[in-house]
Design an enzyme around this catalytic site. Structure first.
Site, PDB file in Angstrom:
ATOM      1  N   ASP A 195      -1.035  -6.439  -0.324  1.00 41.64           N
ATOM      2  CA  ASP A 195      -0.938  -5.773   0.980  1.00 41.64           C
ATOM      3  C   ASP A 195      -2.324  -5.235   1.359  1.00 41.64           C
ATOM      4  OD1 ASP A 195       0.465  -4.879   3.159  1.00 41.64           O
ATOM      5  OD2 ASP A 195       1.245  -3.079   2.167  1.00 41.64           O
ATOM      6  N   GLU A 200      10.105  -4.762   9.958  1.00 39.10           N
ATOM      7  CA  GLU A 200      10.537  -3.496   9.348  1.00 39.10           C
ATOM      8  C   GLU A 200      11.193  -2.616  10.410  1.00 39.10           C
ATOM      9  OE1 GLU A 200       7.604  -1.410   7.021  1.00 39.10           O
ATOM     10  OE2 GLU A 200       8.873   0.371   6.851  1.00 39.10           O
ATOM     11  N   GLU A 227      -0.637  -5.612   8.644  1.00 43.74           N
ATOM     12  CA  GLU A 227       0.218  -5.025   9.680  1.00 43.74           C
ATOM     13  C   GLU A 227      -0.369  -5.257  11.061  1.00 43.74           C
ATOM     14  OE1 GLU A 227       0.888  -0.870   8.938  1.00 43.74           O
ATOM     15  OE2 GLU A 227       1.502  -1.212   6.865  1.00 43.74           O
ATOM     16  N   ASP A 254       0.841  -1.203   0.000  1.00 38.18           N
ATOM     17  CA  ASP A 254       0.000   0.000   0.000  1.00 38.18           C
ATOM     18  C   ASP A 254       0.873   1.249   0.000  1.00 38.18           C
ATOM     19  OD1 ASP A 254       0.873  -0.088   2.610  1.00 38.18           O
ATOM     20  OD2 ASP A 254      -1.104   0.130   3.523  1.00 38.18           O
ATOM     21  N   SER A 255       2.209   1.043   0.008  1.00 36.51           N
ATOM     22  CA  SER A 255       3.122   2.164  -0.227  1.00 36.51           C
ATOM     23  C   SER A 255       2.862   2.769  -1.599  1.00 36.51           C
ATOM     24  CB  SER A 255       4.581   1.704  -0.121  1.00 36.51           C
ATOM     25  OG  SER A 255       4.816   0.555  -0.905  1.00 36.51           O
ATOM     26  N   LYS A 290      -0.636  -9.742   3.001  1.00 37.32           N
ATOM     27  CA  LYS A 290       0.115  -9.273   4.169  1.00 37.32           C
ATOM     28  C   LYS A 290      -0.734  -8.260   4.918  1.00 37.32           C
ATOM     29  CE  LYS A 290       3.462  -5.933   3.908  1.00 37.32           C
ATOM     30  NZ  LYS A 290       2.900  -4.929   4.833  1.00 37.32           N
TER      31      LYS A 290
HETATM   32  O1  KIV Z   1       3.376  -1.015   1.602  1.00 42.77           O
HETATM   33  C1  KIV Z   1       4.525  -1.457   1.606  1.00 42.77           C
HETATM   34  O2  KIV Z   1       5.286  -1.367   0.641  1.00 42.77           O
HETATM   35  C2  KIV Z   1       4.969  -2.113   2.808  1.00 42.77           C
HETATM   36  C3  KIV Z   1       6.431  -2.064   3.054  1.00 42.77           C
HETATM   37  C4  KIV Z   1       6.773  -0.778   3.706  1.00 42.77           C
HETATM   38  C5  KIV Z   1       6.856  -3.206   3.829  1.00 42.77           C
HETATM   39  O3  KIV Z   1       4.188  -2.581   3.580  1.00 42.77           O
END
Ligand code: KIV
Length: 287
Positions: free
Chosen positions: A87, A186, A119, A48-49, A117
């Site tokens: 993500d 991270e 968090e 989600d970056s 994934k």
């Molecule tokens: O969104 C993303 O790219 C991530 C990384 C910072 C691990 O979760």
């Protein structure tokens, strides 16, 4: 023709068993995905970056499931063989187990992901359990978790104090016990990463700025090629300054258009003389 074999969870665990580090990169678009797959990347994260690297937001919170699905589909088209991780964006899993299963399921069904994934520490173990019980492979994410950056007090190393380090270790165990097959650490200190990796029984530990003693490494693609203009985190290594190459090329283009150096005959198309004469005749006849 892409000759690579599809990377599966078995491939990843077998690399870890042979002490071969797993390579993992973020990716958000089709052409980059094709390059990464061809280069032999084991895993791809559509993070989600993308809210920052692709959409220009200040952080990741505005990113929606629709944004994620659209980009993940494009990445899968470019990288059919890499292990693809979607993500889970902000508030796609926090509210309930049901929202978590539904949105994880969208990544699998609509974007043909291999895993998702999410968090969060022990509090998110319940979500990981629900998702894995629905048959969806799940990866946890501990340490600096960008969706909680306000609560963490900014983008900073997590687990430098003994109590916080112990908490991260406990969280890693809780996520593993809930069924996570992998956990990303991270910005966690290297010795803490080493202990978590040694304690992991059936779980791959991945590092982003958390040292070498993990089963593999993740980098943000835009950081490794100088493609994000706003900042470069210390943990990122620049493997080539594509951002500079692109910027210089753009300046040259602007200059060459203004001086008429571009385009040249090899950059345009022509019409044959007889067709052009015929065209002129047709136009004359109309008058
Ligand atoms: O969104 C993303 O790219 C991530 C990384 C910072 C691990 O979760």
């Amino acid at each position: 023709m892409n000759e690579r074999k599809k990377v599966t969870i078995r491939t990843l665990f077998s690399k870890a068993a042979k002490d071969e580090p797993i390579s993992w990169l973020t990716c958000y678009d089709y052409p980059t995905a094709a390059f990464q797959d061809k280069a032999g990347i084991d895993m791809i994260l559509v993070g989600d970056s993308l809210g920052m690297t692709m959409l220009g937001y200040d952080g990741t919170l505005p990113v929606t499931m629709e944004d994620m699905i659209r980009h993940t589909q494009a990445v899968r088209r470019g990288a059919p063989n890499a292990f693809l991780v979607g993500d889970m964006p902000y508030m796609s899993y926090q509210p309930s187990n049901e929202s978590a299963i539904r949105n994880a399921g969208r990544f699998m069904a609509e974007a043909t992901c291999d895993a998702i994934k999410l968090e969060g520490g022990g509090m998110m173990a319940e979500r990981i359990r629900a998702i894995t019980q629905a048959g969806i492979p799940a990866i946890g994410h501990l340490g600096l978790t960008p969706q909680s950056v306000a609560a963490l007090g900014g983008f900073r190393v997590q687990g430098r104090g003994a109590i916080q380090a112990k908490q991260i270790m406990d969280d890693a165990k809780a996520l593993e016990e809930a069924g996570a097959f992998a956990i990303l650490l991270e910005m966690v200190p290297d010795r803490v990463t080493k202990m978590i990796t040694e304690n992991a029984e059936n779980c791959l530990i991945m590092s982003l700025g958390s040292g070498q003693d993990a089963h593999g490494q993740l980098l943000i693609y835009h950081d490794m090629f100088g493609l994000y203009p706003n900042f470069k985190p210390r943990m990122a290594k620049v493997f080539g300054n594509a951002g500079e190459v692109i910027f210089n090329g753009l300046k040259d283009y602007v200059h060459e258009v203004s001086t008429k150096e571009f385009p040249q005959p090899e950059n345009w198309f022509t019409i044959k003389d007889d067709e052009f004469e015929e065209l002129q005749r047709l136009l004359d006849d109309e008058e």
